[in-house]
Design a protein around this motif. Structure first.
Motif, PDB file in Angstrom:
ATOM      1  N   HIS A  62     -59.182 -24.815  42.570  1.00 32.36           N
ATOM      2  CA  HIS A  62     -58.687 -24.477  43.908  1.00 32.36           C
ATOM      3  C   HIS A  62     -57.829 -25.640  44.385  1.00 32.36           C
ATOM      4  N   PHE A  63     -56.552 -25.373  44.606  1.00 36.11           N
ATOM      5  CA  PHE A  63     -55.634 -26.436  45.007  1.00 36.11           C
ATOM      6  C   PHE A  63     -55.535 -26.483  46.530  1.00 36.11           C
ATOM      7  N   ILE A  64     -55.896 -27.618  47.100  1.00 34.56           N
ATOM      8  CA  ILE A  64     -55.977 -27.782  48.551  1.00 34.56           C
ATOM      9  C   ILE A  64     -54.638 -28.281  49.083  1.00 34.56           C
ATOM     10  N   ILE A  65     -54.095 -27.552  50.059  1.00 36.67           N
ATOM     11  CA  ILE A  65     -52.823 -27.958  50.668  1.00 36.67           C
ATOM     12  C   ILE A  65     -52.901 -27.799  52.185  1.00 36.67           C
ATOM     13  N   GLY A  66     -52.144 -28.621  52.881  1.00 32.89           N
ATOM     14  CA  GLY A  66     -52.048 -28.520  54.332  1.00 32.89           C
ATOM     15  C   GLY A  66     -51.053 -27.450  54.740  1.00 32.89           C
ATOM     16  N   ALA A  67     -51.136 -27.024  55.987  1.00 31.36           N
ATOM     17  CA  ALA A  67     -50.239 -25.978  56.493  1.00 31.36           C
ATOM     18  C   ALA A  67     -48.772 -26.380  56.364  1.00 31.36           C
ATOM     19  N   ASP A  68     -48.471 -27.676  56.432  1.00 31.45           N
ATOM     20  CA  ASP A  68     -47.091 -28.131  56.262  1.00 31.45           C
ATOM     21  C   ASP A  68     -46.579 -27.820  54.857  1.00 31.45           C
ATOM     22  N   ILE A  69     -47.471 -27.875  53.881  1.00 30.47           N
ATOM     23  CA  ILE A  69     -47.100 -27.574  52.497  1.00 30.47           C
ATOM     24  C   ILE A  69     -47.062 -26.064  52.263  1.00 30.47           C
ATOM     25  N   VAL A  70     -47.906 -25.315  52.956  1.00 31.98           N
ATOM     26  CA  VAL A  70     -47.898 -23.852  52.833  1.00 31.98           C
ATOM     27  C   VAL A  70     -46.493 -23.327  53.107  1.00 31.98           C
ATOM     28  N   GLU A  71     -45.849 -23.854  54.136  1.00 31.93           N
ATOM     29  CA  GLU A  71     -44.500 -23.415  54.485  1.00 31.93           C
ATOM     30  C   GLU A  71     -43.483 -23.739  53.392  1.00 31.93           C
ATOM     31  N   TYR A  72     -43.790 -24.744  52.576  1.00 29.40           N
ATOM     32  CA  TYR A  72     -42.865 -25.209  51.538  1.00 29.40           C
ATOM     33  C   TYR A  72     -43.101 -24.535  50.178  1.00 29.40           C
ATOM     34  N   LEU A  73     -44.168 -23.737  50.040  1.00 29.03           N
ATOM     35  CA  LEU A  73     -44.517 -23.127  48.751  1.00 29.03           C
ATOM     36  C   LEU A  73     -43.369 -22.379  48.061  1.00 29.03           C
ATOM     37  N   PRO A  74     -42.517 -21.649  48.776  1.00 27.70           N
ATOM     38  CA  PRO A  74     -41.430 -20.947  48.080  1.00 27.70           C
ATOM     39  C   PRO A  74     -40.516 -21.887  47.281  1.00 27.70           C
ATOM     40  N   HIS A  75     -40.529 -23.166  47.587  1.00 29.42           N
ATOM     41  CA  HIS A  75     -39.654 -24.134  46.926  1.00 29.42           C
ATOM     42  C   HIS A  75     -40.348 -24.890  45.790  1.00 29.42           C
ATOM     43  N   TRP A  76     -41.628 -24.606  45.569  1.00 25.40           N
ATOM     44  CA  TRP A  76     -42.366 -25.311  44.519  1.00 25.40           C
ATOM     45  C   TRP A  76     -41.869 -24.913  43.142  1.00 25.40           C
ATOM     46  N   HIS A  77     -41.883 -25.857  42.238  1.00 23.49           N
ATOM     47  CA  HIS A  77     -41.480 -25.656  40.853  1.00 23.49           C
ATOM     48  C   HIS A  77     -42.407 -24.640  40.185  1.00 23.49           C
ATOM     49  N   GLU A  78     -41.840 -23.536  39.690  1.00 20.95           N
ATOM     50  CA  GLU A  78     -42.568 -22.474  38.984  1.00 20.95           C
ATOM     51  C   GLU A  78     -43.780 -21.966  39.780  1.00 20.95           C
ATOM     52  N   ILE A  79     -43.568 -21.668  41.045  1.00 21.51           N
ATOM     53  CA  ILE A  79     -44.661 -21.237  41.926  1.00 21.51           C
ATOM     54  C   ILE A  79     -45.338 -19.964  41.425  1.00 21.51           C
ATOM     55  N   GLU A  80     -44.585 -19.025  40.879  1.00 18.43           N
ATOM     56  CA  GLU A  80     -45.191 -17.769  40.419  1.00 18.43           C
ATOM     57  C   GLU A  80     -46.178 -18.014  39.278  1.00 18.43           C
ATOM     58  N   ILE A 116     -55.893 -23.201  48.606  1.00 16.88           N
ATOM     59  CA  ILE A 116     -56.706 -23.306  49.809  1.00 16.88           C
ATOM     60  C   ILE A 116     -55.842 -23.990  50.858  1.00 16.88           C
ATOM     61  N   GLY A 117     -55.607 -23.318  51.963  1.00 24.18           N
ATOM     62  CA  GLY A 117     -54.794 -23.881  53.030  1.00 24.18           C
ATOM     63  C   GLY A 117     -55.652 -24.379  54.178  1.00 24.18           C
ATOM     64  N   VAL A 118     -55.310 -25.558  54.681  1.00 27.91           N
ATOM     65  CA  VAL A 118     -55.999 -26.111  55.848  1.00 27.91           C
ATOM     66  C   VAL A 118     -54.969 -26.326  56.950  1.00 27.91           C
ATOM     67  N   GLY A 119     -55.399 -26.092  58.171  1.00 25.40           N
ATOM     68  CA  GLY A 119     -54.498 -26.238  59.308  1.00 25.40           C
ATOM     69  C   GLY A 119     -54.013 -27.665  59.472  1.00 25.40           C
ATOM     70  N   ARG A 120     -52.877 -27.782  60.119  1.00 27.23           N
ATOM     71  CA  ARG A 120     -52.335 -29.088  60.466  1.00 27.23           C
ATOM     72  C   ARG A 120     -51.601 -28.906  61.785  1.00 27.23           C
ATOM     73  N   PRO A 121     -51.836 -29.808  62.743  1.00 30.00           N
ATOM     74  CA  PRO A 121     -51.181 -29.655  64.045  1.00 30.00           C
ATOM     75  C   PRO A 121     -49.662 -29.495  63.911  1.00 30.00           C
ATOM     76  N   GLY A 122     -49.140 -28.497  64.603  1.00 30.77           N
ATOM     77  CA  GLY A 122     -47.700 -28.262  64.611  1.00 30.77           C
ATOM     78  C   GLY A 122     -47.199 -27.328  63.518  1.00 30.77           C
ATOM     79  N   TYR A 123     -48.103 -26.818  62.677  1.00 34.41           N
ATOM     80  CA  TYR A 123     -47.696 -25.939  61.587  1.00 34.41           C
ATOM     81  C   TYR A 123     -48.512 -24.657  61.617  1.00 34.41           C
ATOM     82  N   LYS A 124     -47.868 -23.566  61.183  1.00 29.82           N
ATOM     83  CA  LYS A 124     -48.553 -22.283  61.083  1.00 29.82           C
ATOM     84  C   LYS A 124     -48.835 -22.004  59.612  1.00 29.82           C
ATOM     85  N   MET A 125     -49.849 -21.218  59.357  1.00 33.19           N
ATOM     86  CA  MET A 125     -50.240 -20.886  57.989  1.00 33.19           C
ATOM     87  C   MET A 125     -49.595 -19.563  57.587  1.00 33.19           C
TER      88      MET A 125
END
Length: 192
Positions: A104-122, A131-140
């Protein structure tokens, strides 16, 4: 390891590791009943500019930060590989070594928004659960399958910790005491 072992992965530069990292790791471990959380320090992050802190110092700070939690471990796979590491390559290697583990890869909400740009995301989505965790100022908000973990929010960043040290401000309680001691003893992040 048993075939039903669940391991959380928390990657980052950990420059320095701070209280937010520890709170997220423990909160996710508890919320999802993970057996362990492995911290995976990068040798060189593909999307961040280096702060100039050597990998040995970052690794020593991380060792100090997690030493009191029996469920936290460091996996130095990316440090051993050197150079830029992509998550898909790291997880592929981990799956080859530990076929029966659910990662289970843990990422903050700021990274959730960036997932479409990750190398070989599919391909990565086939290898690991996010696993997404909230971060102030970001939406999941994302079209990708993310398991949300409800953990207390702390607005702490390594960038802010480094800035505070450089400007002579306190970092007490932002980082574990052992990390604070290491930073000041080694004179890390000070004005050069």
């Amino acid at each position: 390891m048993t075939n039903d072992e669940k391991i959380g992965l928390l990657g980052g530069t950990f420059d320095p590791p701070h209280t937010g990292h520890l709170l997220i790791a423990e909160g996710v471990r508890d919320a999802l009943q993970l057996d362990e959380v492995w911290f995976i320090p990068t040798y060189e992050a593909p999307h961040k500019q280096s702060s100039g802190t050597g990998v040995d110092s970052r690794l020593q700070m991380l060792k100090q930060a997690i030493k009191t939690n029996q469920n936290f471990y460091i996996n130095d796979i990316e440090i051993e590989r050197k150079g830029v590491s992509y998550t898909v390559d790291t997880v592929t290697l981990l799956r080859e070594k530990h076929h029966d583990v659910q990662f289970h890869f843990i990422i903050g909400a700021d990274i959730v928004e960036y997932l479409p740009h990750w190398h070989e995301i599919e391909r990565l989505l086939d290898l690991v659960k996010f696993i997404g965790v909230g971060r102030p100022g970001y939406k999941m908000k994302t079209d990708y399958p993310i398991i949300e973990a409800d953990v207390p929010l702390m607005d702490i960043s390594s960038t802010d910790v480094r800035r505070r040290v450089k400007e002579g401000q306190t970092i007490k309680y932002l980082v574990p005491e052992c990390v604070e001691t290491y930073i000041y003893k080694r004179r890390l992040y000070e004005q050069k």
